[in-house]
Design a protein around this motif. Structure first.
Motif: not given
Length: 257
Positions: A18-19, A24-25, A27-28, A241
């Motif tokens: 998920a990270a 999310l990836g 965005l991080l 995704w």
């Protein structure tokens, strides 16, 4: 409460994925870049814009199609190719835990797409069906819900229900044990076209001969691109995704050999 190491490892893999995966990836990556703007503005800008670029690439039909095309190497299965198969195996792809219209849980879109095609193959060939998919949340294993959908909604009998597997390797290992005990060595494997290379490798490693029977191509026909293929949209974001998930899964399997 007993500590379940296998379950803990499963959720650790899920959290790591998920990270790394969208949304999310990217965005991080953007967030880290913005945080670095004060002390390291050049690095911060590079990271932030890389996050934006990756996010756009994974939700734009043209780039998602290119990413998926490298995964979807198996063509649609033919009647001649199915001739050696002794059974059909369909892999679970998840469920919806909150489905009040179904009085509890139901299959998600990935699993339902696979189940629908497996029903079509089962009716056309008469081959027995095995469904595989475990339970990481909710009340029922995916395989139980798959069997209910196949029998109640598609009118196709399921012979084997494998409800313990939590990932593709366990799908293969646990299914092979059931099938080999019944003298079955060659299967038609039903899953998404992008998931087929990883699934086929896992089932062959478990000792079965595999006839790929893929469904749902994420990439479009290879006949050029249109203007709209360069505009991000929600369907492309989901396909992006899934394609990124498969590339990450292939990398993880290669590193864990």
């Amino acid at each position: 409460m007993n500590f379940d190491l296998a379950l803990a490892l499963f959720w650790s893999k899920k959290l790591l994925a998920a990270a790394l995966l969208p949304p999310l990836g990217p965005l991080l990556l953007i967030a880290v870049g913005l945080l670095l703007l004060g002390r390291h503005p050049r690095i911060g800008r590079v990271l932030a814009w890389c996050g934006v670029a990756i996010a756009l690439l994974l939700m734009t039909p043209a780039s998602v199609g290119w990413l998926a095309r490298g995964l979807e190497s198996s063509p649609p299965v033919s009647a001649a190719a199915l001739a050696p198969a002794q059974a059909i195996v369909v892999l679970g792809g998840g469920k919806r835990d909150h489905a009040p219209e179904y009085d509890g849980e139901t299959l998600n879109r990935l699993t339902l797409e696979r189940v629908r095609y497996a029903a079509r193959l089962a009716r056309s060939t008469g081959l027995p069906l095995l469904v595989t998919g475990g339970k990481t949340s909710g009340e029922q294993a995916e395989a139980v819900l798959m069997a209910a959908a196949l029998e109640d909604e598609y009118g196709v009998k399921v012979r084997w229900i494998e409800g313990a597997a939590r990932d593709t390797r366990e799908n293969a290992r646990f299914s092979a044990a059931l099938l080999q005990a019944a003298g079955i060595r060659t299967i038609a494997l039903v899953t998404h076209a992008a998931h087929m290379p990883r699934s086929r490798a896992a089932f062959e490693a478990a000792g079965l001969n595999v006839v790929p029977a893929p469904t749902v191509w994420l990439s479009g026909p290879d006949d050029g691109v249109a203007l709209l293929d360069f505009l991000p949209n929600a369907n492309a974001a989901f396909a992006g995704w899934l394609a990124a998930h498969e590339w990450l899964g292939r990398l993880a399997y290669r590193l864990s050999r």
